[in-house]
Design a protein around this motif. Structure first.
Motif, PDB file in Angstrom:
ATOM      1  N   ALA A   1      -1.428  35.120  32.504  1.00  0.00           N
ATOM      2  CA  ALA A   1      -0.469  34.366  33.309  1.00  0.00           C
ATOM      3  C   ALA A   1      -1.043  34.076  34.690  1.00  0.00           C
ATOM      4  O   ALA A   1      -1.691  34.934  35.299  1.00  0.00           O
TER       5      ALA A   1
ATOM      6  N   SER B   1       2.696  36.427  37.954  1.00  0.00           N
ATOM      7  CA  SER B   1       3.726  37.313  37.434  1.00  0.00           C
ATOM      8  C   SER B   1       4.448  37.955  38.610  1.00  0.00           C
ATOM      9  O   SER B   1       3.821  38.612  39.447  1.00  0.00           O
TER      10      SER B   1
ATOM     11  N   GLN C   1       7.601  40.479  39.592  1.00  0.00           N
ATOM     12  CA  GLN C   1       8.485  41.473  38.970  1.00  0.00           C
ATOM     13  C   GLN C   1       9.332  42.191  40.021  1.00  0.00           C
ATOM     14  O   GLN C   1       8.798  42.764  40.972  1.00  0.00           O
TER      15      GLN C   1
ATOM     16  N   GLN D   1       7.553  34.430  35.444  1.00  0.00           N
ATOM     17  CA  GLN D   1       6.125  34.197  35.244  1.00  0.00           C
ATOM     18  C   GLN D   1       5.828  32.713  35.298  1.00  0.00           C
ATOM     19  O   GLN D   1       6.691  31.880  35.013  1.00  0.00           O
TER      20      GLN D   1
END
Length: 485
Positions: free
Chosen positions: A242, A245, A247, A260
Motif C-alpha cells: 500500500a 496506511s 491506522q 489505506q
C-alpha cells in the motif's frame, strides 16, 4: 499584448462575472479599472463620466475598489485601524483620537452588517471576516463598485454561502460587483451577467441564465469543453505494498482515522473547512504530528511530524497554499522545482547548475510550464503555472505516494484539466494519490472518496456519486445508499 481591443460594460446594481484562462487579460483589466494602469487606447468611464487622472488616488477610491485574493489587510493592526488607515480622527495637537476612530469603525461595520469588533487584531480574523472588512473599507470611501478577485478560493461551503448572501444584500443597497472566479458553478449561483476574455480579447457577454456551462467553457478555451472526471479505469495494484496506511490516527482536529491508499489508487478526502481533511493530509506528510496512531508510507513508518522523513519514505506533496507553503517567490523555476531533491543535484552539499537546469527543463516540458526558461522567478508566472511548478517539485523524486491539498485552487479551467490529468498519469505509474479537497472536480477522478465531518470519516463512496449527495455528506447529512455499491 495584455489587452487587445477588450471591452466590458457593467450595469449598476448587478453582479457581473469576468472569467477566462490565466493570461486572458483579467488582471490587466482590473489594473486598468482600478487606476493602476492607464490604457494605451480606448476609454474608461464610471456612471458615464471619464475616469479620474491616474495620480488622483482619492477620486479612484470613491469610484472602485478591489478585494484581492491575497488580503491587503495589515494583520498587526486592529480592524478599526485598518478601516481608517491614514484617515483616523485627530484631537488636540494632531494626536489620533482613538475613541472617535473606534466609534466611526463601529458605525461603519454596523451600517454594512459586518459582525466584527473594531478592536479585534486583524491577524486574528478568518479569511471570510477579512474580506468583509475590506469590502466595508472600500464602501467607506464612497465606492459602490467592488471587484472581488477569487473571493471563495480559501472559503468552505458555509462561508461561501454567507459571502453570497452579503453580496445579494449589498446589491439590494445599490452596490455593483465584478466577480472574478475560476469556479464556474459559482458564476451560475451568484452572477447576473458573465463576460469571457480569451487571449486578451473580449469573446462574449451574456446573461448567465442564457449561457450553458458547455458554452461558457468553450468560450474560455476556444474549443469544445472537456468534461472533468469522465470514466477512468482504476490503476490500483492490489498485490503491491500500500502507498499509504493510516491506522487509528487522532489529533486536535480529527479522531480515529483509519484508511489505506493502494499503489496506483486515487483516494479523496472530502469535507468542508474544519472537517479535519486538511489536517489529516498534513499529518501524513509530516507538517504536523498526531497525538496517537500511525502512518506508513510505502511500508515504512517515517518519524511523526517530520517532512524530510515523509519525503524520504516516498511522499510527494502539494500543500494547500502555494503562495506561502508551495514555493519561494523570488527563486527561479529551476530552484523551486528541485528543492526536494538536493541529492540529485550534486555531492557534498554543492549544487550543479547543469544538473539542476536539466531536471527543471524536463519538468517544464512534462508539465507544460509556460516560461522563457528555467531561470525565471516563479513570482513572474501565472497562478496555473505556479501550481505546475509546485507539482513539479512534488513529482521530482518519483514518489510512491502523492498527497495533494486543494490542488486546483485559484487556477484556470485549462490548468485544472491539465493538473488533474497529470494526477491520473501519475497514478497509472503505480503511485498512490491522496487528494484532500472540497472541490468536486478534484474528487471526480478518485476511485474512492472518504467524507470527513467534524474530525471523523463519516462516509465512503466510490466513483459515480452525485454532486448533491457528496455535498450533503460534507455538510453532515447522509449519502444515498446507492452510492456505496
Amino acid at each position: 499584448m495584455a489587452l487587445d481591443g477588450a471591452w466590458i460594460t457593467i450595469r449598476p446594481g448587478e453582479t457581473h462575472a469576468l472569467v477566462g484562462r490565466n493570461g486572458a487579460g483579467k488582471s490587466t483589466l482590473v489594473n486598468v479599472i482600478t487606476g493602476l494602469l492607464g490604457p494605451d487606447e480606448g476609454t474608461l468611464t464610471f456612471d458615464g463620466k471619464p475616469a479620474p487622472r491616474l495620480t488622483d488616488r482619492d477620486a479612484w477610491r470613491q469610484r472602485v475598489a478591489c478585494v484581492y485574493q491575497k488580503s491587503t489587510i495589515i494583520p498587526t493592526l486592529t480592524v478599526g485601524e485598518n478601516l481608517f488607515l491614514n484617515r483616523c480622527d485627530h484631537g488636540r495637537g494632531r494626536l489620533i483620537d482613538w475613541r472617535g476612530t473606534r466609534r466611526r469603525a463601529e458605525d461603519l461595520l454596523s451600517a454594512w452588517s459586518v459582525e466584527v469588533a473594531p478592536g479585534t487584531l486583524a491577524g486574528d480574523l478568518s479569511v471570510e471576516q477579512r474580506q468583509f472588512v475590506e469590502i466595508a473599507r472600500a464602501l467607506s470611501f464612497g465606492a459602490r463598485f467592488i471587484i472581488l478577485d477569487e473571493p471563495t478560493a480559501q472559503l468552505d461551503g458555509t462561508a461561501i454561502n454567507r459571502l453570497f448572501d452579503r453580496i445579494r444584500d449589498l446589491q439590494a443597497q445599490g452596490v455593483t460587483f465584478l466577480f472574478i472566479s475560476h469556479h464556474l458553478q459559482e458564476i451560475y449561483e451568484i452572477c447576473d451577467m458573465v463576460t469571457v476574455f480569451r487571449d486578451a480579447r473580449h469573446i462574449v457577454t451574456s446573461p448567465v441564465a442564457e449561457l450553458s456551462r458547455t458554452e461558457l467553457v468553450a468560450a474560455m478555451t476556444g474549443e469544445t469543453a472537456v468534461v472533468l472526471g469522465g470514466e477512468r479505469v482504476s490503476s490500483l495494484d492490489a498485490d503491491a505494498t500500500a502507498a499509504l496506511s493510516v491506522q487509528d490516527l487522532s489529533g486536535s482536529a480529527y479522531a480515529d482515522i483509519t484508511f489505506q491508499v493502494g499503489a496506483g489508487e486515487i483516494v479523496g478526502l472530502a469535507g468542508a473547512a474544519g472537517s479535519g481533511r486538511t489536517e489529516v493530509a498534513e499529518t501524513v506528510v509530516g507538517l504536523r504530528a498526531a497525538d496517537s496512531g500511525k502512518v506508513e508510507i510505502a511500508g515504512s513508518r517515517p518519524r511523526p511530524g517530520s517532512v524530510p522523513a515523509a519525503l524520504a519514505a516516498g511522499a510527494g506533496f502539494v500543500p494547500q497554499d502555494r503562495h506561502h507553503q508551495g514555493y519561494v517567490p523570488a527563486m527561479s523555476i529551476a530552484d523551486n522545482s528541485t528543492l526536494s531533491v538536493p541529492a540529485r543535484l550534486g555531492r557534498g552539499g554543492f549544487i550543479s547548475n547543469r544538473r539542476r537546469n536539466l531536471l527543471a527543463e524536463t519538468s517544464i516540458e512534462k508539465l507544460e510550464i509556460k516560461t522563457p526558461g528555467p531561470e525565471l522567478p516563479v513570482s513572474a508566472l501565472s497562478g496555473g503555472n505556479q501550481q505546475k511548478v509546485v507539482m513539479a517539485r512534488a513529482l521530482a523524486d518519483e514518489p510512491r505516494l502523492l498527497v495533494l491539498i486543494n490542488p486546483t485552487a485559484g487556477v484556470d479551467v485549462r490548468s485544472k484539466e491539465f493538473l488533474l490529468g497529470k494526477v491520473e498519469e501519475t497514478a497509472e505509474t503505480g503511485t498512490g494519490v491522496l487528494i484532500a479537497s472540497d472541490e468536486l472536480d478534484d474528487l471526480r477522478l478518485c476511485d474512492r472518496v472518504l467524507v470527513m465531518f467534524q474530525g471523523r470519516v463519516t462516509t465512503e463512496t466510490r466513483r459515480g456519486w452525485h454532486d448533491h449527495d457528496l455535498v450533503a455528506a460534507m455538510e453532515g447529512m447522509t449519502l444515498n445508499a446507492e452510492n456505496h455499491d
